[in-house]
Design an enzyme around this catalytic site. Structure first.
Site, PDB file in Angstrom:
ATOM      1  N   GLY A  20     -74.275 -38.693 -38.227  1.00  0.00           N
ATOM      2  CA  GLY A  20     -75.067 -38.419 -39.411  1.00  0.00           C
ATOM      3  C   GLY A  20     -76.082 -37.330 -39.057  1.00  0.00           C
ATOM      4  O   GLY A  20     -76.646 -37.324 -37.971  1.00  0.00           O
TER       5      GLY A  20
ATOM      6  N   GLU B 136     -74.049 -38.280 -43.837  1.00  0.00           N
ATOM      7  CA  GLU B 136     -72.994 -38.639 -42.881  1.00  0.00           C
ATOM      8  C   GLU B 136     -72.035 -37.461 -42.704  1.00  0.00           C
ATOM      9  O   GLU B 136     -71.823 -36.676 -43.625  1.00  0.00           O
ATOM     10  CB  GLU B 136     -72.234 -39.878 -43.385  1.00  0.00           C
ATOM     11  CG  GLU B 136     -73.027 -41.162 -43.271  1.00  0.00           C
ATOM     12  CD  GLU B 136     -73.538 -41.412 -41.863  1.00  0.00           C
ATOM     13  OE1 GLU B 136     -72.711 -41.477 -40.935  1.00  0.00           O
ATOM     14  OE2 GLU B 136     -74.766 -41.520 -41.676  1.00  0.00           O
TER      15      GLU B 136
ATOM     16  N   ARG C 264     -60.742 -47.800 -30.974  1.00  0.00           N
ATOM     17  CA  ARG C 264     -60.342 -46.848 -29.933  1.00  0.00           C
ATOM     18  C   ARG C 264     -60.387 -47.414 -28.514  1.00  0.00           C
ATOM     19  O   ARG C 264     -60.036 -46.746 -27.553  1.00  0.00           O
ATOM     20  CB  ARG C 264     -61.197 -45.577 -30.037  1.00  0.00           C
ATOM     21  CG  ARG C 264     -60.714 -44.665 -31.155  1.00  0.00           C
ATOM     22  CD  ARG C 264     -61.452 -43.359 -31.135  1.00  0.00           C
ATOM     23  NE  ARG C 264     -62.782 -43.468 -31.741  1.00  0.00           N
ATOM     24  CZ  ARG C 264     -63.790 -42.653 -31.464  1.00  0.00           C
ATOM     25  NH1 ARG C 264     -63.643 -41.692 -30.578  1.00  0.00           N
ATOM     26  NH2 ARG C 264     -64.953 -42.810 -32.057  1.00  0.00           N
TER      27      ARG C 264
ATOM     28  N   ASN D 124     -56.453 -77.703   7.428  1.00  0.00           N
ATOM     29  CA  ASN D 124     -57.338 -78.543   6.605  1.00  0.00           C
ATOM     30  C   ASN D 124     -56.622 -79.176   5.428  1.00  0.00           C
ATOM     31  O   ASN D 124     -57.173 -79.998   4.736  1.00  0.00           O
ATOM     32  CB  ASN D 124     -58.524 -77.713   6.108  1.00  0.00           C
ATOM     33  CG  ASN D 124     -58.080 -76.535   5.252  1.00  0.00           C
ATOM     34  OD1 ASN D 124     -57.000 -75.973   5.469  1.00  0.00           O
ATOM     35  ND2 ASN D 124     -58.896 -76.161   4.297  1.00  0.00           N
TER      36      ASN D 124
ATOM     37  N   ASP E 220     -73.166 -51.325 -29.050  1.00  0.00           N
ATOM     38  CA  ASP E 220     -72.308 -50.475 -28.219  1.00  0.00           C
ATOM     39  C   ASP E 220     -73.036 -49.235 -27.707  1.00  0.00           C
ATOM     40  O   ASP E 220     -72.418 -48.270 -27.295  1.00  0.00           O
ATOM     41  CB  ASP E 220     -71.036 -50.080 -28.992  1.00  0.00           C
ATOM     42  CG  ASP E 220     -71.344 -49.384 -30.321  1.00  0.00           C
ATOM     43  OD1 ASP E 220     -72.529 -49.205 -30.646  1.00  0.00           O
ATOM     44  OD2 ASP E 220     -70.381 -49.017 -31.021  1.00  0.00           O
TER      45      ASP E 220
ATOM     46  N   GLY F 230     -68.363 -54.235 -35.203  1.00  0.00           N
ATOM     47  CA  GLY F 230     -67.203 -53.338 -35.146  1.00  0.00           C
ATOM     48  C   GLY F 230     -66.182 -53.809 -34.123  1.00  0.00           C
ATOM     49  O   GLY F 230     -66.531 -54.376 -33.097  1.00  0.00           O
TER      50      GLY F 230
ATOM     51  N   THR G  76     -72.833 -50.133 -42.159  1.00  0.00           N
ATOM     52  CA  THR G  76     -74.043 -50.505 -41.406  1.00  0.00           C
ATOM     53  C   THR G  76     -75.099 -51.144 -42.310  1.00  0.00           C
ATOM     54  O   THR G  76     -75.844 -52.028 -41.875  1.00  0.00           O
ATOM     55  CB  THR G  76     -74.636 -49.280 -40.690  1.00  0.00           C
ATOM     56  OG1 THR G  76     -74.734 -48.199 -41.633  1.00  0.00           O
ATOM     57  CG2 THR G  76     -73.767 -48.832 -39.527  1.00  0.00           C
TER      58      THR G  76
ATOM     59  N   LYS H 155     -63.850 -70.494   5.209  1.00  0.00           N
ATOM     60  CA  LYS H 155     -64.011 -71.063   3.862  1.00  0.00           C
ATOM     61  C   LYS H 155     -64.803 -72.351   3.919  1.00  0.00           C
ATOM     62  O   LYS H 155     -64.506 -73.218   4.749  1.00  0.00           O
ATOM     63  CB  LYS H 155     -62.631 -71.343   3.252  1.00  0.00           C
ATOM     64  CG  LYS H 155     -62.702 -71.756   1.797  1.00  0.00           C
ATOM     65  CD  LYS H 155     -61.657 -72.785   1.391  1.00  0.00           C
ATOM     66  CE  LYS H 155     -62.108 -74.186   1.722  1.00  0.00           C
ATOM     67  NZ  LYS H 155     -61.199 -75.225   1.198  1.00  0.00           N
TER      68      LYS H 155
ATOM     69  N   ARG I  81     -49.274 -78.943  25.897  1.00  0.00           N
ATOM     70  CA  ARG I  81     -48.403 -77.783  26.091  1.00  0.00           C
ATOM     71  C   ARG I  81     -47.075 -78.262  26.611  1.00  0.00           C
ATOM     72  O   ARG I  81     -47.035 -79.157  27.450  1.00  0.00           O
ATOM     73  CB  ARG I  81     -48.970 -76.878  27.182  1.00  0.00           C
ATOM     74  CG  ARG I  81     -49.876 -75.817  26.682  1.00  0.00           C
ATOM     75  CD  ARG I  81     -50.310 -74.958  27.837  1.00  0.00           C
ATOM     76  NE  ARG I  81     -51.575 -74.329  27.523  1.00  0.00           N
ATOM     77  CZ  ARG I  81     -52.374 -73.786  28.428  1.00  0.00           C
ATOM     78  NH1 ARG I  81     -52.057 -73.841  29.709  1.00  0.00           N
ATOM     79  NH2 ARG I  81     -53.487 -73.215  28.059  1.00  0.00           N
TER      80      ARG I  81
END
Ligand code: UD1
Ligand code: CA
Length: 453
Positions: free
Chosen positions: A137, A152, A15, A384, A102, A11, A79, A349, A438
């Site tokens: 059903g 059904e 919806r 980096n 589903d 299916g 089905t 990282k 500096r």
């Protein structure tokens, strides 16, 4: 008796209003189909056949890790038609279990009952009683209270519409009989489809008793037809997971604000504050505390670690008794050894940080190796990236790096070195050296500030 399983998943799910095939939508980090497959594969089965239609290529690609037989249903003609597509691959002597892709929260316990019931009479059907049976059903029973057929919703008379026992769609049928009945299905009904449910009456006419079995919980049979139903099942599933963890000695401050989207291995006495999201594969030791609003994915966390609020960690290894956050970001391929402190607004990282080292405030450490007991001051940046390539920064043990230092990689700072605040490091620093760069400070006395005109 061997068991073959058919999962109906052709299916489109109109919806859902989605480009994705319905069963590819996720519940707790896994597709609906994966949930059903996972439960199905807990049964001893000869094979799992998935009937697919809409979005097939994507469906198969995203589930390439599943061991299933993919069966295409080119047109969704009902089905009964869907089941028919898989039958050539199923031996006559098998029992055949029909599941829906589903309906994700069906449990192994219920399916085991259903299979056992079919072993008695060759046909079992999962039914349940609901307050509002509309759309389902209905189970029609005869004077002896035996299942006689399914009607059904769209074909039901007003009297039949009042029946509160409904068909969940899940059933177990003898393979040979199923093949014979499915061949005989006709589409002379309100929807012009081949209804699998019509085989119930055929079985009864052949003198076979259809054994009705009920699920342990009502949510097991709930299908996902729209995103609201998906969200309801998600919350329900999250509550189940939270309760399982609490029973195993994990404090969850609010089970209604807990999300585990993956697989978690965790030892006891951990504490999880509100709005924590755990994703992927996680292994967490004992006595770990996770503050509010943390997101942790694919990570291994050792005993006694404390993660303060609003930290994000992905694909990392966190050693014993580390303290991370608040507001820290630990990115992939990071390894923190024991007792490392990573503070607020620090990003790490692809770096290894040795035990006892501290990066407490506002720093970026990337592609680096940091030794033990080193202190990295506020605002230190490993530069980096030169715009084209990434380079490594190596920092030894017992190094002291003052605030606002830039380390222009590739560069190395040997053990015991000290780097003065504000320095830009472009050359390697030898052991126990002090490095500083500096601009000398100038002073001008009695300085007059400009005045506004
Ligand atoms: C079906 C049952 C109904 C039951 C209900 C439970 C039939 C005729 N009716 O109705 O008795 O109460 O489920 O939810 O069986 N599918 C395919 N190919 C198709 C048609 C459907 O794979 O050609 C799949 C769908 O993707 C879905 C499942 O089968 O997963 C059920 O289909 P759906 O159209 O929702 O059936 P219902 O009309 O709700
Ligand atoms: Ca349905």
């Amino acid at each position: 008796m061997s068991l073959s399983i058919i999962i109906l998943a052709a299916g489109q799910g109109t919806r859902m209003y989605s480009e994705l095939p319905k069963v590819l939508h996720q519940l707790a980090g896994k597709s609906l189909l994966e949930h059903v497959h996972h439960t199905a594969s807990m049964l001893e089965t000869r094979g799992i056949h998935v009937i697919y239609g809409y979005g097939g290529d994507q469906l198969i690609e995203e589930h390439s890790h599943l061991d299933v037989d993919w069966v295409e249903q080119k047109e969704q003609l009902g089905t009964g038609h869907a089941v028919k597509q898989a039958l050539p691959n199923i031996p006559d002597k098998d029992l055949v279990l029909v599941l829906y892709g589903d309906v994700p929260l069906i449990t192994n316990e219920t399916l085991t009952d259903l299979v056992n019931a079919a072993e008695e009479t060759t046909f079992s059907l999962l039914t349940t009683f609901v307050e509002d049976p509309r759309g389902y059903g209905r189970i029609v029973r005869n004077g002896n209270d035996e299942v006689s057929r399914i009607v059904e919703d769209k074909d039901a008379s007003n009297d039949e519409k009042r029946i509160s026992e409904i068909n969940t769609g899940m059933m177990v049928v003898n393979g040979k009989a199923l093949k014979q009945w499915v061949e005989k299905l006709e589409d002379n009904n309100a929807q012009g489809e081949l209804y699998l449910t019509d085989i119930i009456e055929m079985a009864v006419n052949d003198g076979i008793k259809v054994n009705a079995v009920q699920p342990y919980s009502e949510v097991e049979i709930r299908g996902v037809n729209d995103r609201a139903q998906l969200a309801e099942l998600e919350r329900y599933y999250q509550l189940i997971q939270a309760h399982q963890l609490m029973r195993r000695g994990i404090t969850i401050m609010d089970p209604g604000r807990f999300d585990l989207r993956g697989d978690l291995e965790i030892d006891s006495d951990c504490y999880i504050d509100i709005n924590v999201i755990l994703e992927g594969r996680l292994k967490i030791g004992s006595g770990v505390r996770i503050g509010a609003n943390c997101i942790i994915k694919d990570t291994v966390i050792d005993d006694g670690v404390e993660i303060l609020p609003n930290s994000v960690i992905e694909n990392a290894v966190i050693g014993k008794a580390c303290r991370i956050g608040p507001f820290a970001r630990i990115r992939p391929e990071t390894v923190l050894n024991e007792n490392v402190h990573i503070g607020n607004f620090v990003e790490i990282k692809k770096s290894v940080v040795g035990s006892g080292s501290k990066v407490n405030h506002l720093s970026y450490i990337g592609d680096s190796e940091v030794g033990t007991n080193t202190n990295i001051g506020a605002g230190v940046i490993t530069c980096n990236y030169d715009g084209a390539n990434k380079h490594k920064t190596i920092i030894g043990d017992n190094v002291f790096i003052g605030s606002d230092v830039q380390l222009v990689a590739p560069v190395s700072v040997s053990s015991g070195a000290t780097i003065a605040a504000g320095t830009t490091i472009t050359k390697d620093v030898a052991e126990n050296e002090l490095a500083l760069s500096r601009t000398p400070q100038k002073s001008m006395s009695d300085w007059k500030r400009p005045e506004k005109k």
